[in-house]
Design a protein around this motif. Structure first.
Motif, PDB file in Angstrom:
ATOM      1  N   GLY A 121       0.825  -1.197   0.000  1.00  0.00           N
ATOM      2  CA  GLY A 121       0.000   0.000   0.000  1.00  0.00           C
ATOM      3  C   GLY A 121       0.862   1.251   0.000  1.00  0.00           C
ATOM      4  N   LYS A 122       0.244   2.395  -0.278  1.00  0.00           N
ATOM      5  CA  LYS A 122       1.006   3.637  -0.444  1.00  0.00           C
ATOM      6  C   LYS A 122       0.371   4.801   0.298  1.00  0.00           C
ATOM      7  CE  LYS A 122       2.631   1.747  -4.774  1.00  0.00           C
ATOM      8  NZ  LYS A 122       2.496   1.677  -6.240  1.00  0.00           N
ATOM      9  N   PRO A 123       0.197   4.647   1.619  1.00  0.00           N
ATOM     10  CA  PRO A 123      -0.402   5.741   2.383  1.00  0.00           C
ATOM     11  C   PRO A 123       0.579   6.892   2.558  1.00  0.00           C
ATOM     12  CG  PRO A 123       0.331   4.031   3.874  1.00  0.00           C
ATOM     13  CD  PRO A 123       0.536   3.497   2.478  1.00  0.00           C
ATOM     14  N   ARG A 124       0.058   8.063   2.804  1.00  0.00           N
ATOM     15  CA  ARG A 124       0.902   9.222   3.107  1.00  0.00           C
ATOM     16  C   ARG A 124       1.164   9.235   4.611  1.00  0.00           C
ATOM     17  NH1 ARG A 124       1.475   8.443  -1.477  1.00  0.00           N
ATOM     18  NH2 ARG A 124       1.117   9.869  -3.227  1.00  0.00           N
ATOM     19  N   CYS A 125       2.140   8.435   5.019  1.00  0.00           N
ATOM     20  CA  CYS A 125       2.418   8.257   6.449  1.00  0.00           C
ATOM     21  C   CYS A 125       3.575   9.124   6.936  1.00  0.00           C
ATOM     22  CB  CYS A 125       2.700   6.788   6.744  1.00  0.00           C
ATOM     23  SG  CYS A 125       3.897   6.020   5.644  1.00  0.00           S
ATOM     24  N   ASN A 126       4.204   9.875   6.028  1.00  0.00           N
ATOM     25  CA  ASN A 126       5.234  10.854   6.409  1.00  0.00           C
ATOM     26  C   ASN A 126       6.361  10.246   7.227  1.00  0.00           C
ATOM     27  OD1 ASN A 126       3.961  13.328   5.289  1.00  0.00           O
ATOM     28  ND2 ASN A 126       2.355  12.826   6.773  1.00  0.00           N
ATOM     29  N   ASP A 127       6.887   9.124   6.753  1.00  0.00           N
ATOM     30  CA  ASP A 127       8.000   8.484   7.452  1.00  0.00           C
ATOM     31  C   ASP A 127       9.232   9.380   7.494  1.00  0.00           C
ATOM     32  OD1 ASP A 127       6.454   6.264   7.769  1.00  0.00           O
ATOM     33  OD2 ASP A 127       7.809   4.875   6.750  1.00  0.00           O
ATOM     34  N   GLU A 128       9.988   9.242   8.567  1.00  0.00           N
ATOM     35  CA  GLU A 128      11.304   9.866   8.670  1.00  0.00           C
ATOM     36  C   GLU A 128      12.320   8.809   9.071  1.00  0.00           C
ATOM     37  OE1 GLU A 128      11.195  13.007  11.511  1.00  0.00           O
ATOM     38  OE2 GLU A 128       9.962  14.338  10.262  1.00  0.00           O
ATOM     39  N   LEU A 129      13.515   8.919   8.542  1.00  0.00           N
ATOM     40  CA  LEU A 129      14.637   8.115   9.009  1.00  0.00           C
ATOM     41  C   LEU A 129      15.504   9.027   9.857  1.00  0.00           C
ATOM     42  CD1 LEU A 129      15.518   5.983   5.854  1.00  0.00           C
ATOM     43  CD2 LEU A 129      14.026   5.420   7.781  1.00  0.00           C
ATOM     44  N   ILE A 130      15.741   8.598  11.092  1.00  0.00           N
ATOM     45  CA  ILE A 130      16.454   9.416  12.075  1.00  0.00           C
ATOM     46  C   ILE A 130      17.594   8.604  12.670  1.00  0.00           C
ATOM     47  CG2 ILE A 130      14.397  10.790  12.626  1.00  0.00           C
ATOM     48  CD1 ILE A 130      14.037   9.040  15.133  1.00  0.00           C
ATOM     49  N   ALA A 131      18.471   9.281  13.389  1.00  0.00           N
ATOM     50  CA  ALA A 131      19.558   8.604  14.101  1.00  0.00           C
ATOM     51  C   ALA A 131      19.515   9.019  15.562  1.00  0.00           C
ATOM     52  CB  ALA A 131      20.911   8.947  13.490  1.00  0.00           C
ATOM     53  N   VAL A 132      19.630   8.037  16.459  1.00  0.00           N
ATOM     54  CA  VAL A 132      19.638   8.293  17.897  1.00  0.00           C
ATOM     55  C   VAL A 132      20.893   7.685  18.507  1.00  0.00           C
ATOM     56  CG1 VAL A 132      17.122   8.334  18.012  1.00  0.00           C
ATOM     57  CG2 VAL A 132      18.339   6.186  18.455  1.00  0.00           C
ATOM     58  N   ASP A 133      21.224   8.143  19.693  1.00  0.00           N
ATOM     59  CA  ASP A 133      22.351   7.595  20.454  1.00  0.00           C
ATOM     60  C   ASP A 133      21.829   6.431  21.292  1.00  0.00           C
ATOM     61  OD1 ASP A 133      24.428   6.955  22.155  1.00  0.00           O
ATOM     62  OD2 ASP A 133      24.797   9.017  22.816  1.00  0.00           O
ATOM     63  N   PRO A 134      22.281   5.194  21.045  1.00  0.00           N
ATOM     64  CA  PRO A 134      21.724   4.052  21.785  1.00  0.00           C
ATOM     65  C   PRO A 134      22.034   4.063  23.277  1.00  0.00           C
ATOM     66  CG  PRO A 134      23.634   3.379  20.513  1.00  0.00           C
ATOM     67  CD  PRO A 134      23.318   4.784  20.088  1.00  0.00           C
ATOM     68  N   GLN A 135      23.030   4.836  23.682  1.00  0.00           N
ATOM     69  CA  GLN A 135      23.340   4.953  25.100  1.00  0.00           C
ATOM     70  C   GLN A 135      22.871   6.283  25.680  1.00  0.00           C
ATOM     71  OE1 GLN A 135      27.625   3.954  24.918  1.00  0.00           O
ATOM     72  NE2 GLN A 135      27.126   2.021  25.910  1.00  0.00           N
ATOM     73  N   GLY A 136      22.100   7.023  24.886  1.00  0.00           N
ATOM     74  CA  GLY A 136      21.571   8.300  25.345  1.00  0.00           C
ATOM     75  C   GLY A 136      20.273   8.133  26.109  1.00  0.00           C
ATOM     76  N   PRO A 137      19.626   9.238  26.465  1.00  0.00           N
ATOM     77  CA  PRO A 137      18.362   9.165  27.222  1.00  0.00           C
ATOM     78  C   PRO A 137      17.248   8.559  26.383  1.00  0.00           C
ATOM     79  CG  PRO A 137      18.826  11.425  26.575  1.00  0.00           C
ATOM     80  CD  PRO A 137      20.043  10.628  26.236  1.00  0.00           C
TER      81      PRO A 137
END
Length: 454
Positions: A121-137
């Motif tokens: 399917g092709k919904p407009r779900c506004n995905d984002e690819l982000i980066a987080v610190d795995p040892q952060g809060p």
């Protein structure tokens, strides 16, 4: 009264896990013999406090003031032991990298277990690819990497072993799913797979050391038989390094899913085929060479369990071990229970199922049932093994939860790494260099019309 209800036995169990984790961390690096020594000393101190309160709580109260003071001291140590436990979990040396790629979305992207990911399917779900610190809060300001093309889906992430770029599936200008590549240094994104015609969707890209790219495509225009062809079938195709030449590698009646390269250079993928077999239970984990030769079963051939082995990923440094999400056929879509398998130990039913996470004491039973995991919690998706003991994974604990990123381990710990209220966090992928897979020679002969079939 609340303080007196705190259980010293539970506190000792938590501290035992602390000691267990530190011992295992040290085993990862024999040179780190003094790793987390202060935490280990504190664990010993808290254990003595638990032992002391265990004795005091069983004795007659002769001095209420002293008894209350001892109870308060134990309560403080109890809380401190929980903080120590979480700190030691986050101090895992395998988490010592700064960026973990995550898909942030309001939509999981899961489709019925008989559908191709080309047909999600092709919904407009506004995905984002982000980066987080795995040892952060737990809640942190994430680094923005990209927004999904056409405000839609951006997933099926495949990180290159040099950790400088990655593949993902997104919508092209023709509103078909295509494979894109994002360069982490420049921040630029390019389309990898060519447009192959109206209605032809390509998904689930996989890097190959020779410069080619494997992917799933519905270009055969086949349809799923059990639903009268109402949804398309996806098979594995190969795009050569020239960026133009496309060749079909698999020729199934039904689906292939989740191609991923192993360190030995072979491709691991899930195949579904149900000619004259019970199709609720006939998804077989297979491997092949990147040129499509030597296709063979790795796990589940001739088995009724597991129904599905979704999101399978190889364990680093091991050619026969992998983690996978076990799910059913009807019912729950894609998510399910998380297992470690070793095909050398066994490759049928539960013979090679080494452990279910986070239930190490639970014997794995090959339960034969269609809706296999509907009532099973927690549920998992998109595991990424750091080794055979520690797995990054998207998980939710109840039906009401969104997916968050967890670190689960063989000691039955589950640490929530990152969460974003109102969003699913999916596909945790370390932005870390890893071993370059072996480059296997192309065994195909252009123009040859005959082959040996085994």
């Amino acid at each position: 009264t609340h303080m007196l209800a705190l259980d010293p036995a539970k506190m000792r169990e938590v501290l035992h896990r602390v000691d267990e984790l530190i011992a295992d961390y040290r085993a990862l690096d024999p040179a780190a013999a003094d790793l987390l020594q202060e935490d280990l000393d504190q664990s010993a101190e808290f254990t003595l406090s638990a032992d002391a309160w265990s004795q005091i709580s069983k004795s007659p109260v002769t001095d209420p003031v002293l008894h209350h003071s001892a109870a308060e001291s134990f309560a403080d140590k109890y809380v401190d032991s929980i903080y120590l436990y979480v700190a030691v979990l986050k101090a895992n040396p395998l988490l010592n990298f700064k960026q973990l790629l995550v898909r942030k979305s309001t939509w999981t992207g899961f489709v019925p277990n008989w559908y191709s990911n080309c047909a999600r399917g092709k919904p407009r779900c506004n995905d984002e690819l982000i980066a987080v610190d795995p040892q952060g809060p737990l809640s942190q300001d994430a680094k923005f990497l990209l927004a999904a093309p056409r405000n839609g889906f951006a997933g099926d992430v495949a990180m290159h072993w040099n950790a400088d770029r990655f593949l993902f599936t997104g919508l092209s200008d023709t509103n078909t799913y295509q494979i894109f590549e994002h360069d982490l240094a420049t921040g630029k994104t390019r389309q990898v797979t060519p447009d192959m015609g109206p209605g032809i969707d390509n998904a689930e890209g996989c890097y190959v050391p020779d410069g080619s790219t494997l992917f799933i495509s519905n270009a055969t225009m086949g349809g799923i038989p059990c639903i009268s062809g109402l949804s398309s079938v996806g098979n594995i195709f190969r795009l050569e390094a020239d960026g133009q030449t496309v060749r079909q590698l698999t020729f199934e009646q039904d689906q292939d899913w989740y191609p991923v390269i192993q360190e030995n250079g072979r491709i691991m993928y899930l195949r579904w085929e149900y000619i004259d077999i019970a199709h609720y239970y006939s998804r077989i984990l297979c491997t092949m060479n990147p040129d499509g030769t030597n296709q063979r079963a790795l796990y589940g051939s001739g088995s009724y369990w597991p129904n599905s082995l979704f999101f399978a990923k190889p364990i680093p440094g091991q050619s026969s071990s992998f983690v996978s999400v076990v799910s059913g056929h009807h019912g729950t879509a894609r998510e399910g229970e998380l297992y470690l398998f070793n095909a050398r130990v066994g490759d049928r039913e539960a013979d090679g199922a080494m452990q279910q996470f986070p239930f190490s004491d639970k014997k794995v039973e090959p339960v034969i049932m269609d809706r296999l995991v509907d009532d099973s919690w927690p549920k998992f998706a998109y595991p990424y093994p750091l080794n055979d003991k520690y797995i990054l994974v998207s998980a939710r604990l109840t039906p009401e939860d969104q997916f968050s990123v967890y670190l689960v381990d063989t000691f039955d710990n589950m640490l929530k790494i990152n969460a974003s209220p109102g969003y699913h966090l999916l596909e945790p992928t370390p932005i870390v260099k890893r071993q370059t897979p072996r480059q296997l020679p192309d065994r195909t002969i252009t123009g040859e019309t005959q082959a040996n079939v085994f």
